[in-house]
Design an enzyme around this catalytic site. Structure first.
Site, PDB file in Angstrom:
ATOM      1  N   ASP A 104       0.804  -0.871   0.298  1.00 42.93           N
ATOM      2  CA  ASP A 104      -0.085  -0.211  -0.218  1.00 42.93           C
ATOM      3  C   ASP A 104       1.282   1.019  -0.008  1.00 42.93           C
ATOM      4  O   ASP A 104       2.299   1.183   0.018  1.00 42.93           O
ATOM      5  CB  ASP A 104      -0.820   0.092   1.380  1.00 42.93           C
ATOM      6  N   TRP A 105      -0.083   2.337  -0.708  1.00 40.10           N
ATOM      7  CA  TRP A 105       0.899   3.799  -0.735  1.00 40.10           C
ATOM      8  C   TRP A 105       2.048   3.795   0.088  1.00 40.10           C
ATOM      9  O   TRP A 105       2.104   4.152   2.128  1.00 40.10           O
ATOM     10  CB  TRP A 105      -0.140   4.547  -0.536  1.00 40.10           C
TER      11      TRP A 105
END
Ligand code: GLC
Length: 736
Positions: free
Chosen positions: A281-282
Site C-alpha cells: 500500500d502507499w
C-alpha cells in the site's frame, strides 16, 4: 502492434505466446528492478519532480531511465490520456514492455454506487456484483487495467474512518461480498473480456482491527482470531480468482504486513498458494523504517522483497537499493526475477503485449461512461442499501402535505462518499433535486440549509425555522462531511456534529413531525437524533443517484429493505461492539448472574442501540412455526431449519430472513451467534412463505487452539429471525 480498436475476439485469438522467462533473461538488473516500482500519474505526464511521490524525484533516486522502465502507474484514467502515456512509454522502453494502469475504482468509476458499507446493507450479491461489473466496464473503456478493490477488511470499530469501505462485521457475509465484487470486476474471462479489469483484494491483513479505531495503528491478534474472523474474506476473494493482493499498513503480530514473511510467504503464498502480484500500500515499504523494523531504505527493501512484495507503491526503496543488495548477495536475484515474472504474467494475461491499449477507447468511453442504464442500476442499489432505523409512522411521506427539507445535506452534492475520485459530485442527484423531481413542479417544497456540517449563521437558523413553521412535516438531511470518514478520517466522537443536533432540537421544539435522513460513513452514536426524530433513514453515501433513491424511499415508491451489517453502538464508550462476540464467564442476565459483579457498564447498556442484521420496512413481518428437521445431526446429515414469515402489513416488502448458529460447547470460546445463511423473501400483504435453510457439519467447523479447522460433537442452537437479536432458538446436537 494492433491498434486499440481490435475486437475482443481478435485480441483473444491473436495473443501471441511470449516467452516471459526469455524476456526476463534479456533484461538488465536495473530494468527488472524498475518493473517493481509504481509511480503516480505526474511522472508520466513529464512533470518531473512533481507528482505525489513522497519527496522530489531526485532525492528518490528515480531517473528518467527508471520511469521509462517502470512497470505500472497509480491513478491514471481517461482513454486518450492512457493511450498517450502508453504510446510514449513504449517508445522509450527497450523491450516494448507496456505499463499496467492501476487505480482505485472501489464503488464505481463515473457512475458512483453507494459506498461499500451501504452496499453491504443490501444483502444483495447480484447487485453487488453488477455494481463492480459496471465499474469495471467504465474503468476499462477509460484505460484502467487493475482496480485496487475489493476492500474486504472486517470492521468492528466505527471510530475508524475506513469502515465506510468495508461490508461490515461478519466474516461470512464479507466473504460473499468479496467473491461478488471479484466476479464483477474480473468476470470469468479476464483475458478475453475487454470490459473487465483485474482486481486487487485489500488490505492484507486485518487493517480493520487497528487499536482505538485509529488509522494505521497497531493490530495485534492471535492467529486464531485472524483465521476465524479477519482472514476468510481475503481467502474468498483469492478463491474467486482475484489477481492481486495489497498489503496493509499495520503490524500483524508485531511485524508490519509489508515486511511480514510469515503472513506473506508462509500463509499467503505457501499455504494459500497465491502466486499473483503482491503490491505494497502507499509508501508502506518505506514505512517499515518508521515502524522500527528497518534501519534505512535498504533494509526496508530487503525485508519487503523477502516478504514477497512484488511492487513498491509510491516510494523508491527498491530502485534505490535492490541492485546493491543483489551485488552484496543479501538478495538473491531470483527473488527479483519471480516478482518481475508475476508482473509480466498479468500484463500478458490482460493482452497488453498484443494490445497495450486494451479497452481504452475515447469514442466508446463517451457512450458507456455514466450512461442511463448504469445510473438506473446505481439508483436501484442505493434504494436497497438504505436502512430504515426508526419509523413512528412519519414515513412514507404523503405528497399532499407541505414538506420542508432542511439541513446541511438538503442541497449538498457531497453524497458520493470516499473513493469516488473519478465521479462527479456536480452530476449527483441531491436531496433537493430528488425530492423536487418526485413531487413535480406543482407541489411546494420548502428548502433551507439551517446549518452547515459543523457551523451555522443566524440567517441559516431563521430560514430553517421559517420553513419548518410553514410546513406540515420536516425532512432533516443530516450527516458527516465525506472527509470525516475514509482513509485517515477517524473520529473519537461519533455523534453528528453538535450544530446539527441543535438544529434537530430547534425543529423538534416547533412540534412538527421530523424525518431524519443520514448521510455518513460509519455507524453513528445516535444520541440527539434517535429520541427526537419520528423516523430515521440511514442513507450512508448513496452515490450518483442519491436524491432520487432517497426520495423514492421517503415517498414509499420503494419499500426500505436494507439490513445493518455493522452494529450501531449505544455510544462510543461501547466500542468495539459487534454481534458475534463471546459470552464471557459473567454475562448479564445469566441464571446465576449477580446484579453487580457481571460484565457490564454502570452507565450504559451492553447491547448496541441497533444490532447487526437490523432494519425496518413499511411492511410488517411476522415469524412463526420455526422448526428443525431433527434435534440431532451427524457429519453426513443435513439439518433443515424452517421458519414461516408472513407479511402482516399493508404493502409488499422484502424481508431478509437470517440464520444464526451458536456452538454451546467449543474447545475454545465460541461467539454467541454466527451468521450461517440468509434468504431475501418478497411478500405481498397477507402473503406467507416458509423458508428452509440447510445446515451441514461443515458450517459448524471453527479454528481450534491448534488451528485445526473442524467441528466438535455437542450442543448447538440455531436461530432464525429478522436480525441478530430477535430470533427463535432451536436447540440441536451434533453427534460424531
Ligand atoms: C491508499 C489506500 C489504498 C489505496 C492506495 C492507492 O493509501 O490505503 O486503499 O488503494 O493508497 O491509492
Amino acid at each position: 502492434m494492433s491498434n486499440h480498436n481490435t475486437t475482443q475476439t481478435q485480441q483473444a485469438q491473436s495473443r501471441k505466446d511470449i516467452d516471459l522467462n526469455g524476456l526476463i533473461k534479456q533484461m538488465t538488473l536495473d530494468e527488472k528492478i524498475a518493473q517493481l516500482i509504481q509511480l503516480a500519474v505526474p511522472f508520466y505526464e513529464g512533470a518531473v519532480g512533481a507528482g505525489q511521490i513522497t519527496g522530489p524525484m531526485e532525492s528518490l533516486g528515480i531517473t528518467e531511465e527508471t520511469v521509462h522502465n517502470s512497470g505500472s502507474v497509480l491513478g491514471m484514467a481517461g482513454a486518450q490520456d492512457v493511450i498517450n502515456v502508453q504510446r510514449t512509454h513504449l517508445s522509450n522502453n527497450r523491450h516494448g514492455i507496456p505499463l499496467l494502469m492501476m487505480a482505485d475504482i472501489v464503488h464505481g468509476f463515473k457512475t458512483i454506487f453507494p459506498v461499500p458499507l451501504a452496499i453491504g446493507c443490501s444483502w444483495d450479491m447480484e447487485l453487488a456484483e453488477l455494481s463492480a461489473a459496471i465499474a469495471a466496464k467504465e474503468a476499462a473503456v477509460s484505460g484502467v487495467h487493475v482496480t485496487y478493490a475489493p476492500m474486504v477488511d472486517l470492521v468492528r470499530d466505527p471510530r475508524w474512518g475506513r469502515v465506510v469501505e468495508s461490508t461490515g462485521e461478519d466474516p461470512y457475509l464479507n466473504s460473499l461480498y468479496a467473491r461478488a465484487f471479484v466476479r464483477g470486476f474480473q468476470g470469468s474471462d479476464l483475458a478475453g473480456d475487454m470490459d473487465k479489469v483485474a482486481a486487487c483484494v485489500k488490505h492484507f491483513a486485518a487493517y480493520g482491527a487497528a487499536e482505538g479505531g485509529r488509522d494505521y495503528n497497531t493490530v495485534d491478534l492471535s492467529d486464531r482470531q485472524m483465521r476465524e474472523f479477519y482472514l476468510p474474506a481475503y481467502k474468498a476473494a483469492l478463491d474467486e480468482g482475484c489477481e492481486m493482493v495489497m498489503t496493509s499498513f499495520n503490524t500483524v503480530d508485531g511485524v508490519p504486513a509489508t515486511g511480514n514473511s510469515k503472513l506473506m510467504r508462509k500463509l499467503l503464498r505457501e499455504e494459500w498458494g497465491f502466486d499473483g502480484i503482491l503490491i505494497s500500500d502507499w509508501g508502506a515499504v518505506k514505512e517499515l523504517i518508521a515502524h522500527g523494523i528497518a534501519a534505512d531504505e535498504s533494509e526496508a527493501a530487503l525485508k519487503a522483497i523477502k516478504a514477497g512484495v512484488d511492487i513498491e507503491m509510491m516510494t523508491s526503496c527498491y530502485v534505490s537499493h535492490l541492485s546493491e543488495l543483489v551485488a552484496s548477495k543479501e538478495v538473491n536475484e531470483e527473488l527479483i526475477d519471480e516478482a518481475v515474472l508475476r508482473i509480466l504474467k498479468l500484463k500478458h494475461k490482460l493482452g497488453l503485449f498484443d494490445n497495450p491499449y486494451r479497452a481504452a477507447d475515447p469514442k466508446r468511453e463517451a457512450e458507456v461512461v455514466f450512461c442511463d442504464e448504469h445510473r438506473d442500476s446505481a439508483r436501484e442499489l442505493a434504494v436497497k442499501s438504505c436502512v430504515l432505523l426508526k419509523n413512528d409512522g412519519a414515513l412514507p411521506l404523503s405528497a399532499d402535505r407541505k414538506i420542508a427539507l432542511i439541513g446541511p445535506f438538503a442541497k449538498n452534492s457531497d453524497v458520493l462518499g470516499p473513493w469516488s475520485w473519478t465521479g462527479s459530485k456536480d452530476a449527483a442527484v441531491t436531496m433537493e433535486a430528488g425530492m423536487r423531481n418526485r413531487l413535480g413542479d406543482a407541489a411546494e417544497l420548502l428548502v433551507a440549509e439551517g446549518c452547515g456540517i459543523e457551523s451555522a449563521t443566524e440567517e441559516q437558523w431563521q430560514e430553517a425555522l421559517a420553513a419548518a413553521t410553514a410546513a406540515d412535516i420536516v425532512v432533516l438531511a443530516l450527516g458527516e462531511h465525506s472527509d470525516m470518514s475514509g482513509e485517515a478520517g477517524c473520529r473519537a466522537d461519533i455523534r453528528l456534529p453538535g450544530i446539527q443536533l441543535e438544529l434537530i432540537r430547534k425543529i423538534k421544539a416547533l412540534g412538527k413531525q421530523v424525518v431524519a435522513v443520514l448521510f455518513n460513513g460509519r455507524p453513528l452514536d445516535l444520541h440527539g437524533i434517535y429520541e427526537d426524530a419520528d423516523a430515521i433513514l440511514e442513507a450512508w453515501y448513496p452515490g450518483s443517484e442519491a436524491g432520487s433513491a432517497v426520495a423514492a424511499l421517503l415517498f414509499g415508491d420503494a419499500n426500505p429493505s436494507g439490513r445493518l451489517t455493522m452494529s450501531f453502538p449505544y455510544s462510543v464508550g461501547q466500542v468495539p461492539v459487534y454481534y458475534n462476540a463471546y459470552n464471557t464467564g459473567r454475562p448479564q442476565g445469566a441464571p446465576d448472574a449477580q446484579v453487580r459483579y457481571v460484565s457490564q457498564y454502570l452507565d450504559i447498556p451492553n447491547e448496541p442501540l441497533l444490532p447487526f442484521g437490523f432494519g425496518l420496512s413499511y411492511s410488517e413481518f411476522a415469524y412463526s412455526e420455526a422448526s428443525l428437521s431433527s434435534e440431532t445431526m451427524t457429519e453426513s446429515d443435513q439439518l433443515k431449519v424452517t421458519v414461516k414469515i408472513t407479511n402482516t402489513g399493508s404493502v409488499a416488502g422484502v424481508e431478509t430472513v437470517q440464520l444464526y448458529v451458536r456452538d454451546l460447547s467449543g474447545e475454545v470460546v465460541r461467539p454467541v451467534k454466527e451468521l450461517k445463511d440468509f434468504r431475501k423473501v418478497e411478500l405481498q400483504p397477507g402473503e406467507s412463505s416458509v423458508v428452509e435453510f440447510v445446515l451441514t457439519e461443515q458450517q459448524l467447523r471453527y479454528y481450534h487452539s491448534d488451528l485445526a479447522h473442524e467441528s466438535d460433537a455437542g450442543a448447538f442452537v440455531a436461530f432464525a429471525g429478522p436480525n441478530s437479536k430477535t430470533n427463535a432458538a432451536l436447540p440441536f446436537k451434533l453427534i460424531k
